[in-house]
Design a protein around this motif. Sequence first.
Motif, PDB file in Angstrom:
ATOM      1  N   CYS A 177       0.843  -1.201   0.000  1.00  0.00           N
ATOM      2  CA  CYS A 177       0.000   0.000   0.000  1.00  0.00           C
ATOM      3  C   CYS A 177       0.876   1.249   0.000  1.00  0.00           C
ATOM      4  CB  CYS A 177      -0.912   0.013   1.229  1.00  0.00           C
ATOM      5  SG  CYS A 177      -2.280  -1.161   1.197  1.00  0.00           S
ATOM      6  N   VAL A 178       1.920   1.216   0.819  1.00  0.00           N
ATOM      7  CA  VAL A 178       2.828   2.363   0.914  1.00  0.00           C
ATOM      8  C   VAL A 178       3.606   2.531  -0.388  1.00  0.00           C
ATOM      9  CG1 VAL A 178       4.834   3.292   2.138  1.00  0.00           C
ATOM     10  CG2 VAL A 178       2.965   2.224   3.408  1.00  0.00           C
ATOM     11  N   GLN A 179       3.917   1.436  -1.032  1.00  0.00           N
ATOM     12  CA  GLN A 179       4.608   1.530  -2.318  1.00  0.00           C
ATOM     13  C   GLN A 179       3.767   2.286  -3.334  1.00  0.00           C
ATOM     14  OE1 GLN A 179       7.856   0.285  -2.863  1.00  0.00           O
ATOM     15  NE2 GLN A 179       7.656   1.600  -4.653  1.00  0.00           N
ATOM     16  N   LEU A 180       2.450   2.138  -3.231  1.00  0.00           N
ATOM     17  CA  LEU A 180       1.542   2.798  -4.171  1.00  0.00           C
ATOM     18  C   LEU A 180       1.177   4.219  -3.751  1.00  0.00           C
ATOM     19  CD1 LEU A 180      -0.854  -0.206  -4.909  1.00  0.00           C
ATOM     20  CD2 LEU A 180       0.930   0.735  -6.409  1.00  0.00           C
ATOM     21  N   TYR A 181       1.257   4.515  -2.455  1.00  0.00           N
ATOM     22  CA  TYR A 181       0.946   5.856  -1.957  1.00  0.00           C
ATOM     23  C   TYR A 181       1.958   6.197  -0.875  1.00  0.00           C
ATOM     24  CZ  TYR A 181      -1.486   9.768   0.216  1.00  0.00           C
ATOM     25  OH  TYR A 181      -1.808  11.016   0.735  1.00  0.00           O
ATOM     26  N   ARG A 182       2.939   6.993  -1.230  1.00  0.00           N
ATOM     27  CA  ARG A 182       4.057   7.266  -0.308  1.00  0.00           C
ATOM     28  C   ARG A 182       4.408   8.751  -0.353  1.00  0.00           C
ATOM     29  NH1 ARG A 182       5.745   4.488  -4.861  1.00  0.00           N
ATOM     30  NH2 ARG A 182       7.464   5.432  -6.042  1.00  0.00           N
ATOM     31  N   PRO A 183       3.578   9.593   0.212  1.00  0.00           N
ATOM     32  CA  PRO A 183       3.814  11.039   0.120  1.00  0.00           C
ATOM     33  C   PRO A 183       5.088  11.517   0.784  1.00  0.00           C
ATOM     34  CG  PRO A 183       2.004  10.547   1.623  1.00  0.00           C
ATOM     35  CD  PRO A 183       2.320   9.277   0.902  1.00  0.00           C
ATOM     36  N   LEU A 184       5.679  10.737   1.661  1.00  0.00           N
ATOM     37  CA  LEU A 184       6.933  11.134   2.302  1.00  0.00           C
ATOM     38  C   LEU A 184       8.120  10.342   1.759  1.00  0.00           C
ATOM     39  CD1 LEU A 184       5.729  11.237   6.032  1.00  0.00           C
ATOM     40  CD2 LEU A 184       5.558  13.030   4.281  1.00  0.00           C
ATOM     41  N   GLY A 185       7.891   9.579   0.719  1.00  0.00           N
ATOM     42  CA  GLY A 185       8.872   8.591   0.291  1.00  0.00           C
ATOM     43  C   GLY A 185       8.571   7.274   0.992  1.00  0.00           C
ATOM     44  N   PHE A 186       9.021   6.171   0.426  1.00  0.00           N
ATOM     45  CA  PHE A 186       8.634   4.858   0.943  1.00  0.00           C
ATOM     46  C   PHE A 186       9.055   4.653   2.392  1.00  0.00           C
ATOM     47  CE2 PHE A 186       9.544   0.297   1.562  1.00  0.00           C
ATOM     48  CZ  PHE A 186       8.271  -0.215   1.351  1.00  0.00           C
ATOM     49  N   ASN A 187      10.326   4.786   2.682  1.00  0.00           N
ATOM     50  CA  ASN A 187      10.810   4.486   4.033  1.00  0.00           C
ATOM     51  C   ASN A 187      10.319   5.502   5.054  1.00  0.00           C
ATOM     52  OD1 ASN A 187      12.350   2.083   3.490  1.00  0.00           O
ATOM     53  ND2 ASN A 187      13.873   3.366   2.482  1.00  0.00           N
ATOM     54  N   ALA A 188      10.303   6.774   4.680  1.00  0.00           N
ATOM     55  CA  ALA A 188       9.837   7.795   5.618  1.00  0.00           C
ATOM     56  C   ALA A 188       8.338   7.645   5.891  1.00  0.00           C
ATOM     57  CB  ALA A 188      10.131   9.192   5.082  1.00  0.00           C
ATOM     58  N   THR A 189       7.566   7.222   4.887  1.00  0.00           N
ATOM     59  CA  THR A 189       6.134   6.993   5.103  1.00  0.00           C
ATOM     60  C   THR A 189       5.922   5.834   6.072  1.00  0.00           C
ATOM     61  OG1 THR A 189       5.503   7.888   2.934  1.00  0.00           O
ATOM     62  CG2 THR A 189       3.950   6.380   3.990  1.00  0.00           C
ATOM     63  N   LEU A 190       6.664   4.745   5.898  1.00  0.00           N
ATOM     64  CA  LEU A 190       6.569   3.632   6.841  1.00  0.00           C
ATOM     65  C   LEU A 190       6.946   4.081   8.248  1.00  0.00           C
ATOM     66  CD1 LEU A 190       8.096   0.665   4.809  1.00  0.00           C
ATOM     67  CD2 LEU A 190       5.723   0.872   5.569  1.00  0.00           C
ATOM     68  N   SER A 191       7.990   4.875   8.353  1.00  0.00           N
ATOM     69  CA  SER A 191       8.435   5.359   9.659  1.00  0.00           C
ATOM     70  C   SER A 191       7.367   6.244  10.300  1.00  0.00           C
ATOM     71  CB  SER A 191       9.738   6.137   9.503  1.00  0.00           C
ATOM     72  OG  SER A 191      10.164   6.690  10.730  1.00  0.00           O
ATOM     73  N   GLN A 196       1.486  17.516  -5.604  1.00  0.00           N
ATOM     74  CA  GLN A 196       1.649  17.802  -4.178  1.00  0.00           C
ATOM     75  C   GLN A 196       1.741  16.527  -3.349  1.00  0.00           C
ATOM     76  OE1 GLN A 196       0.034  21.505  -2.704  1.00  0.00           O
ATOM     77  NE2 GLN A 196      -1.189  20.346  -1.258  1.00  0.00           N
ATOM     78  N   ALA A 197       1.114  15.450  -3.805  1.00  0.00           N
ATOM     79  CA  ALA A 197       1.137  14.192  -3.044  1.00  0.00           C
ATOM     80  C   ALA A 197       2.524  13.576  -2.995  1.00  0.00           C
ATOM     81  CB  ALA A 197       0.152  13.189  -3.645  1.00  0.00           C
ATOM     82  N   ARG A 198       3.498  14.169  -3.697  1.00  0.00           N
ATOM     83  CA  ARG A 198       4.865  13.646  -3.628  1.00  0.00           C
ATOM     84  C   ARG A 198       5.568  14.068  -2.348  1.00  0.00           C
ATOM     85  NH1 ARG A 198       6.698  15.147  -9.840  1.00  0.00           N
ATOM     86  NH2 ARG A 198       5.120  13.868 -10.892  1.00  0.00           N
ATOM     87  N   TRP A 199       4.996  15.017  -1.643  1.00  0.00           N
ATOM     88  CA  TRP A 199       5.637  15.463  -0.398  1.00  0.00           C
ATOM     89  C   TRP A 199       4.640  15.867   0.677  1.00  0.00           C
ATOM     90  CZ3 TRP A 199       5.431  18.461  -4.810  1.00  0.00           C
ATOM     91  CH2 TRP A 199       4.725  19.644  -4.711  1.00  0.00           C
ATOM     92  N   TYR A 200       3.340  15.849   0.388  1.00  0.00           N
ATOM     93  CA  TYR A 200       2.329  16.417   1.274  1.00  0.00           C
ATOM     94  C   TYR A 200       1.430  15.312   1.816  1.00  0.00           C
ATOM     95  CZ  TYR A 200      -1.186  19.831   2.817  1.00  0.00           C
ATOM     96  OH  TYR A 200      -2.052  20.604   3.557  1.00  0.00           O
ATOM     97  N   TRP A 201       1.390  15.176   3.144  1.00  0.00           N
ATOM     98  CA  TRP A 201       0.537  14.169   3.776  1.00  0.00           C
ATOM     99  C   TRP A 201      -0.811  14.807   4.085  1.00  0.00           C
ATOM    100  CZ3 TRP A 201       1.672   9.021   5.188  1.00  0.00           C
ATOM    101  CH2 TRP A 201       0.645   8.393   5.908  1.00  0.00           C
TER     102      TRP A 201
END
Length: 204
Positions: free
Chosen positions: A27-41, A103-108
């Motif tokens: 799911c995070v791979q498909l939607y990762r507004p903070l980047g993959f690892n930062a979104t998981l974190s 904006q979804a590339r960096w905005y949660w």
Amino acid sequence: MSFGNFARRVRDTTLPYRWRVSALRSCVQLYRPLGFNATLSFLESRAGRFQRDEAALLRALGLIEASRAAWHAELHAYAARRRRAKRQGRRSPGAGDPNPHFQARWYWYGAPREAALHALWFWHRRNLPLPTSSTDPVLLEVGRYVSECLDSGAVLTTERCELLGTRLSELERDPRSWDLLPVIRHVEVATGLRPRTSRPASRT
């Protein structure tokens, strides 16, 4: 497989738990507004250790689903605004009109400031302090802004915000900063400085 299908696998208690955790990562791979690892974190920081705790796993899924749903709502609203603007003869978006596609590339969506601060903390932990041999002036400058943002909790004076906003706007147009654009955006969101434009900077 779609985001919805992966989300259903996260909730499927008949599956081995590790598969459900893997489905959340998908799911995070498909939607990762903070980047993959930062979104998981960020999800772990808000939901708990979902790798072992089912309640935390479901909370994490709920968080990313809510943010994605808010993003989709903004996409629909943006499309409606663009249709109205085109009927009025405005074929191109205004420079200051936030575009949720980019904006979804960096905005949660749902917790933008909290997420931006976490993304900055995550970047800081991985990249700072810089090696003493580093001579990249843009990286050094952005690193200082990230440290300032974290040290102050992103609470800056009005004067400092104005100065920082001007400089960040300049950095967005600097070809040397393209790899650091997400970090610059996170600083802007965390401090309340919205990007001057949500379209990517021209590379021509």
